[in-house]
Motif scaffolding. Structure first.
Motif, PDB file in Angstrom:
ATOM      1  N   ARG A   4     126.534  21.542 -67.794  1.00 49.69           N
ATOM      2  CA  ARG A   4     127.643  22.439 -67.506  1.00 49.69           C
ATOM      3  C   ARG A   4     128.824  21.628 -66.976  1.00 49.69           C
ATOM      4  NH1 ARG A   4     123.767  23.141 -63.660  1.00 49.69           N
ATOM      5  NH2 ARG A   4     124.349  22.752 -61.477  1.00 49.69           N
ATOM      6  N   GLN A   5     129.994  22.190 -67.105  1.00 46.63           N
ATOM      7  CA  GLN A   5     131.226  21.556 -66.633  1.00 46.63           C
ATOM      8  C   GLN A   5     131.310  21.665 -65.111  1.00 46.63           C
ATOM      9  OE1 GLN A   5     133.698  20.174 -68.801  1.00 46.63           O
ATOM     10  NE2 GLN A   5     134.453  19.293 -66.892  1.00 46.63           N
ATOM     11  N   LEU A   6     131.619  20.570 -64.450  1.00 44.39           N
ATOM     12  CA  LEU A   6     131.764  20.605 -62.999  1.00 44.39           C
ATOM     13  C   LEU A   6     133.074  21.265 -62.606  1.00 44.39           C
ATOM     14  CD1 LEU A   6     130.612  16.977 -62.049  1.00 44.39           C
ATOM     15  CD2 LEU A   6     129.301  19.088 -61.802  1.00 44.39           C
ATOM     16  N   PRO A   7     133.098  21.997 -61.491  1.00 45.26           N
ATOM     17  CA  PRO A   7     134.361  22.575 -61.024  1.00 45.26           C
ATOM     18  C   PRO A   7     135.327  21.497 -60.574  1.00 45.26           C
ATOM     19  CG  PRO A   7     132.610  22.943 -59.414  1.00 45.26           C
ATOM     20  CD  PRO A   7     131.958  22.369 -60.632  1.00 45.26           C
ATOM     21  N   ASP A   8     136.639  21.813 -60.648  1.00 43.80           N
ATOM     22  CA  ASP A   8     137.661  20.821 -60.325  1.00 43.80           C
ATOM     23  C   ASP A   8     137.522  20.286 -58.900  1.00 43.80           C
ATOM     24  OD1 ASP A   8     138.731  20.940 -62.816  1.00 43.80           O
ATOM     25  OD2 ASP A   8     140.338  22.347 -62.298  1.00 43.80           O
ATOM     26  N   THR A   9     137.206  21.171 -57.949  1.00 42.65           N
ATOM     27  CA  THR A   9     137.091  20.725 -56.558  1.00 42.65           C
ATOM     28  C   THR A   9     136.002  19.681 -56.407  1.00 42.65           C
ATOM     29  OG1 THR A   9     137.860  22.870 -55.735  1.00 42.65           O
ATOM     30  CG2 THR A   9     136.671  21.474 -54.184  1.00 42.65           C
ATOM     31  N   LEU A  10     134.838  19.898 -57.061  1.00 48.12           N
ATOM     32  CA  LEU A  10     133.749  18.926 -56.980  1.00 48.12           C
ATOM     33  C   LEU A  10     134.116  17.637 -57.694  1.00 48.12           C
ATOM     34  CD1 LEU A  10     130.934  18.209 -56.085  1.00 48.12           C
ATOM     35  CD2 LEU A  10     130.023  19.363 -58.115  1.00 48.12           C
ATOM     36  N   ILE A  11     134.835  17.738 -58.812  1.00 51.44           N
ATOM     37  CA  ILE A  11     135.296  16.541 -59.524  1.00 51.44           C
ATOM     38  C   ILE A  11     136.179  15.697 -58.614  1.00 51.44           C
ATOM     39  CG2 ILE A  11     136.753  15.725 -61.414  1.00 51.44           C
ATOM     40  CD1 ILE A  11     135.777  18.130 -63.047  1.00 51.44           C
ATOM     41  N   ASN A  12     137.089  16.354 -57.910  1.00 54.03           N
ATOM     42  CA  ASN A  12     137.987  15.641 -57.004  1.00 54.03           C
ATOM     43  C   ASN A  12     137.225  15.016 -55.840  1.00 54.03           C
ATOM     44  OD1 ASN A  12     140.306  16.172 -58.456  1.00 54.03           O
ATOM     45  ND2 ASN A  12     140.726  18.088 -57.371  1.00 54.03           N
ATOM     46  N   GLN A  13     136.191  15.718 -55.355  1.00 53.83           N
ATOM     47  CA  GLN A  13     135.421  15.152 -54.247  1.00 53.83           C
ATOM     48  C   GLN A  13     134.603  13.946 -54.696  1.00 53.83           C
ATOM     49  OE1 GLN A  13     133.304  18.632 -52.869  1.00 53.83           O
ATOM     50  NE2 GLN A  13     134.893  19.163 -51.380  1.00 53.83           N
ATOM     51  N   ILE A  14     134.125  13.980 -55.934  1.00 55.09           N
ATOM     52  CA  ILE A  14     133.427  12.810 -56.482  1.00 55.09           C
ATOM     53  C   ILE A  14     134.408  11.640 -56.604  1.00 55.09           C
ATOM     54  CG2 ILE A  14     132.285  11.880 -58.526  1.00 55.09           C
ATOM     55  CD1 ILE A  14     131.089  14.683 -58.956  1.00 55.09           C
ATOM     56  N   ALA A  15     135.609  11.930 -57.110  1.00 56.10           N
ATOM     57  CA  ALA A  15     136.633  10.882 -57.213  1.00 56.10           C
ATOM     58  C   ALA A  15     137.009  10.352 -55.843  1.00 56.10           C
ATOM     59  CB  ALA A  15     137.867  11.428 -57.925  1.00 56.10           C
ATOM     60  N   ALA A  16     137.003  11.243 -54.842  1.00 55.41           N
ATOM     61  CA  ALA A  16     137.335  10.815 -53.479  1.00 55.41           C
ATOM     62  C   ALA A  16     136.331   9.794 -52.965  1.00 55.41           C
ATOM     63  CB  ALA A  16     137.382  12.019 -52.539  1.00 55.41           C
ATOM     64  N   GLY A  17     135.073   9.900 -53.441  1.00 56.84           N
ATOM     65  CA  GLY A  17     134.074   8.924 -53.039  1.00 56.84           C
ATOM     66  C   GLY A  17     134.408   7.530 -53.506  1.00 56.84           C
ATOM     67  N   GLU A  18     135.194   7.405 -54.582  1.00 58.21           N
ATOM     68  CA  GLU A  18     135.600   6.094 -55.091  1.00 58.21           C
ATOM     69  C   GLU A  18     136.906   5.622 -54.475  1.00 58.21           C
ATOM     70  OE1 GLU A  18     135.862   6.995 -59.238  1.00 58.21           O
ATOM     71  OE2 GLU A  18     133.797   6.405 -59.627  1.00 58.21           O
ATOM     72  N   VAL A  19     137.823   6.563 -54.250  1.00 60.76           N
ATOM     73  CA  VAL A  19     139.169   6.214 -53.805  1.00 60.76           C
ATOM     74  C   VAL A  19     139.286   6.211 -52.288  1.00 60.76           C
ATOM     75  CG1 VAL A  19     141.599   6.891 -53.901  1.00 60.76           C
ATOM     76  CG2 VAL A  19     140.162   7.102 -55.934  1.00 60.76           C
ATOM     77  N   VAL A  20     138.641   7.185 -51.615  1.00 54.13           N
ATOM     78  CA  VAL A  20     138.810   7.366 -50.179  1.00 54.13           C
ATOM     79  C   VAL A  20     137.547   6.914 -49.459  1.00 54.13           C
ATOM     80  CG1 VAL A  20     139.408   8.984 -48.336  1.00 54.13           C
ATOM     81  CG2 VAL A  20     140.281   9.351 -50.658  1.00 54.13           C
ATOM     82  N   GLU A  21     137.580   5.710 -48.961  1.00 53.78           N
ATOM     83  CA  GLU A  21     136.419   5.173 -48.246  1.00 53.78           C
ATOM     84  C   GLU A  21     136.508   5.484 -46.769  1.00 53.78           C
ATOM     85  OE1 GLU A  21     134.327   0.818 -47.343  1.00 53.78           O
ATOM     86  OE2 GLU A  21     136.081   0.960 -48.633  1.00 53.78           O
ATOM     87  N   ARG A  22     137.728   5.399 -46.217  1.00 54.71           N
ATOM     88  CA  ARG A  22     137.962   5.597 -44.787  1.00 54.71           C
ATOM     89  C   ARG A  22     139.444   5.887 -44.595  1.00 54.71           C
ATOM     90  NH1 ARG A  22     135.367   0.372 -43.651  1.00 54.71           N
ATOM     91  NH2 ARG A  22     134.823   1.447 -41.698  1.00 54.71           N
ATOM     92  N   PRO A  23     139.895   6.161 -43.359  1.00 56.98           N
ATOM     93  CA  PRO A  23     141.321   6.453 -43.145  1.00 56.98           C
ATOM     94  C   PRO A  23     142.253   5.378 -43.696  1.00 56.98           C
ATOM     95  CG  PRO A  23     140.076   7.044 -41.196  1.00 56.98           C
ATOM     96  CD  PRO A  23     139.097   6.400 -42.135  1.00 56.98           C
ATOM     97  N   ALA A  24     141.860   4.122 -43.619  1.00 56.99           N
ATOM     98  CA  ALA A  24     142.715   3.049 -44.138  1.00 56.99           C
ATOM     99  C   ALA A  24     142.968   3.222 -45.634  1.00 56.99           C
ATOM    100  CB  ALA A  24     142.083   1.681 -43.865  1.00 56.99           C
ATOM    101  N   SER A  25     141.983   3.745 -46.371  1.00 58.79           N
ATOM    102  CA  SER A  25     142.163   3.990 -47.811  1.00 58.79           C
ATOM    103  C   SER A  25     143.244   5.032 -48.045  1.00 58.79           C
ATOM    104  CB  SER A  25     140.856   4.458 -48.445  1.00 58.79           C
ATOM    105  OG  SER A  25     139.788   3.616 -48.113  1.00 58.79           O
ATOM    106  N   VAL A  26     143.265   6.073 -47.192  1.00 58.14           N
ATOM    107  CA  VAL A  26     144.275   7.127 -47.314  1.00 58.14           C
ATOM    108  C   VAL A  26     145.660   6.558 -47.016  1.00 58.14           C
ATOM    109  CG1 VAL A  26     145.051   9.357 -46.404  1.00 58.14           C
ATOM    110  CG2 VAL A  26     142.603   8.902 -46.700  1.00 58.14           C
ATOM    111  N   VAL A  27     145.756   5.794 -45.934  1.00 56.42           N
ATOM    112  CA  VAL A  27     147.046   5.185 -45.589  1.00 56.42           C
ATOM    113  C   VAL A  27     147.536   4.313 -46.734  1.00 56.42           C
ATOM    114  CG1 VAL A  27     148.202   3.600 -44.001  1.00 56.42           C
ATOM    115  CG2 VAL A  27     146.570   5.273 -43.119  1.00 56.42           C
TER     116      VAL A  27
END
Length: 609
Positions: A4-27
């Protein structure tokens, strides 16, 4: 289970696991967006190390209100429109994943206004649920607020460290950015209190950043010890600073590499730097450097890591060799005594546009320097030798000698060479020399060891690498991949002294080896060389093994401790040091000399207080 197709929110949270490691990643992601928008001032407000709040304000161009929902949509970006754009991307952010990923794991607000707009607009996103665009008063530019990072992903939040640790990661990334962008003002506050400010500096003609920014990020000691690097060729340009080997670190905490302005971690470049410092760095110590590599964007792929920490070069072998040769030549151009005659005023040494410790062009390598020192009578006591008398006698003998080398030009007015004139020997280990502005102390064994080592290398290089044929070809078992590399790099291996042919899918026949290393484990050396060729495109193993052997030879041939030297012998050694490459360190990376300015000596005895 059905697909089944994943919902957009879950897709973004999975992507966040790659892009957002800690606050420094966000900055990092938010500040890079601000830079791409043309910001000249960026304010970063943090609470609880960035876990409670990250607010990034910029004075960039802003964006239209209608594009706010697109900004928090996946794979939406204004920076690329085609594969050609992606292959030549020059902006810092381009993947279109950062904002939606961050917004999916936080309470997110973005507000913006362009200069031509009457008022600003804002859009809130709560854990991935996008709200409505609302009007909002806002100066030109953009503000992004990220509150309660990972509030809806408690498993990720548990992996965050203490507040001080997370703040340290943010500060380290901002330090890296400040080195690359001295034209941008950065202001940081933590828990409502100003914590750091990097002022904006005008670009200096000699490089990307000024001495002030170098000193305020890495400290005045680094700035004083820095050698300016500037080299261009083969479509590549390398510039920046490397600290002299005497300024080494216990860890790799002051190693910064930028490719086309982007801070990256690259094993290829790191290996090239390590190789360049191998001959002058003390065991276990780390070099310090800030290096900028510039090349055609189409020759480097910046899209190989979700957080854009790594790059891939189209010709990694060329890049490795270019970086290694540039730094190797820069370090070879250093001589003992150079920093002793550098400007003593730290402010002058770090003035805008002035490159601290600019390295000279390399001169003659390891040239023999005759003992042009004053004659000494048998009754003369070294400690009573006046430097004025030494200078007069030295100059007279120097003028009479037709084969003399060039006099050092450190202090032409006073006629004092960089390492001065010897006045005594201390405990049979150290030479004491009076320089123009203080005292020079030389470890005579370490200095002579380096001089002999450089002479041996020069002599061996002039003869070329001799090979020794084996009476019976030696079969070497290797992997099929290694055998392929040996076949492809047969000419390179021949240059290194190995004559190798393929004996089977996983076998090589070794017919000749480097003559100087014939008594060692040549089979293991060959395997190491093949591993280097496969990973880095070149190998310096043979040269390193050769240098290791020559270093041992030089060590045994150098003057030993407790040997009494005459004043002429001491002066001859000082002159040889001034003419020898890398003479600031012995073969093992230890310093060969130290300089004590007269004002420092005065402080020892509280003079003038």
């Amino acid at each position: 289970m059905a697909i089944r197709q994943l919902p957009d929110t879950l897709i973004n949270q999975i992507a966040a696991g790659e892009v957002v490691e800690r606050p420094a990643s966000v900055v990092k992601e938010l500040v890079e967006n601000a830079l791409d928008a043309g910001a000249t001032r960026i304010d970063i407000d943090l609470e609880e190390g960035g876990v409670r709040l990250i607010r990034v304000r910029d004075d960039g161009g802003g964006m239209p209100a209608g594009e706010l929902p697109l900004a928090v949509s996946r794979h939406a970006t204004s920076k690329i429109a085609s594969l050609d754009d992606l292959e030549a991307v020059a902006t810092l952010g381009f993947r279109g994943e950062a904002l939606p990923s961050i917004a999916s794991v936080s309470r997110f607000l973005i507000a913006t206004r362009r200069a031509a707009d009457a008022h600003g607009a804002a859009l809130a996103v709560d854990g991935g649920r996008v709200g409505e665009i609302a009007p909002k008063q806002h100066p030109q530019g953009t503000t992004v607020e990220v509150r309660d990072l990972f509030y809806n992903v408690p498993a990720r939040r548990k992996f965050l460290r203490a507040e001080r640790t997370e703040l340290g990661h943010v500060e380290e990334w901002l330090r890296s950015l400040a080195l690359a962008r001295p034209d941008v003002e950065l202001r940081v506050s933590h828990n409502g209190k100003p914590s750091r400010r990097y002022r904006a500096f005008a670009e200096s003609g000699g490089g990307l950043f000024t001495g002030e920014r170098l000193a305020e990020t890495l400290g005045e000691d680094f700035a004083k010890q820095a050698l300016r690097i500037e080299h261009e060729g083969a479509g590549l340009r390398l510039h920046g600073w490397i600290a002299q080997p005497s300024y080494s670190r216990a860890s790799a905490d002051q190693q910064y590499v930028y490719v086309n302005g982007r801070s990256v971690r690259d094993r290829n470049i790191a290996h090239a730097v390590k190789q360049a410092f191998a001959d002058v760095m003390y065991h276990g110590r780390q070099p310090a450097y800030v290096l900028f590599l510039e090349l055609d964007p189409t020759r480097v792929d910046v899209n190989v890591h979700p957080a854009k920490h790594e790059v891939r070069f189209r010709d990694s072998r060329l890049v490795h060799d270019f970086v290694y040769r540039t730094l190797h030549d820069a370090l070879a151009g250093t001589r003992a005594g150079l920093s002793a005659v550098a400007p003593a005023d730290a402010a002058a040494a770090m003035a805008p546009g002035v490159a601290p410790g600019t390295f000279p062009q390399p001169g003659a390598v390891g040239a023999a320097v005759p003992a042009y020192a004053m004659p000494q009578s048998a009754s003369q006591v070294p400690m009573r030798l006046a430097v004025d008398e030494a200078r007069t006698a030295y100059a007279a003998l120097y003028a009479a000698n037709e084969d003399r080398p060039a006099l050092p030009s450190a202090d032409e007015a006073a006629g004092v060479p960089p390492l001065g004139y010897a006045i005594a020997q201390l405990h049979g280990i150290y030479i004491l020399s009076e320089a123009a502005d203080g005292l020079i102390v030389v470890d005579m064994h370490a200095a002579h060891e380096r001089i002999g080592y450089e002479r041996l290398k020069s002599a061996h290089d002039s003869e070329g690498l001799r090979t020794q044929p084996l009476l019976v070809p030696q079969a070497v078992a290797v992997s099929e991949r290694e055998a392929d590399v040996a076949e492809q790099e047969a000419a390179t291996l021949a240059d290194l002294g190995f004559e190798v042919s393929r004996g089977g899918p996983q076998s090589l026949l070794l017919r000749s080896v480097p003559a100087l290393l014939a008594n060692g484990d040549t089979e293991a050396l060959l395997r190491d060389v093949l591993a280097d060729l496969r990973e880095h495109g070149e190998s310096l193993r043979v040269r390193d093994k050769r240098d290791e052997l020559l270093s041992t030879m030089a060590c045994h041939g150098s003057v030993r401790a407790n040997r009494r030297l005459t004043i002429p012998e001491m002066n001859a050694l000082l002159r040889q040091m001034e003419a020898t490459e890398r003479s600031g360190q012995c073969n093992h990376g230890r310093p060969t000399w130290a300089h004590f300015p007269l004002p420092e000596i005065d402080r020892w005895f509280l003079r003038g207080r």
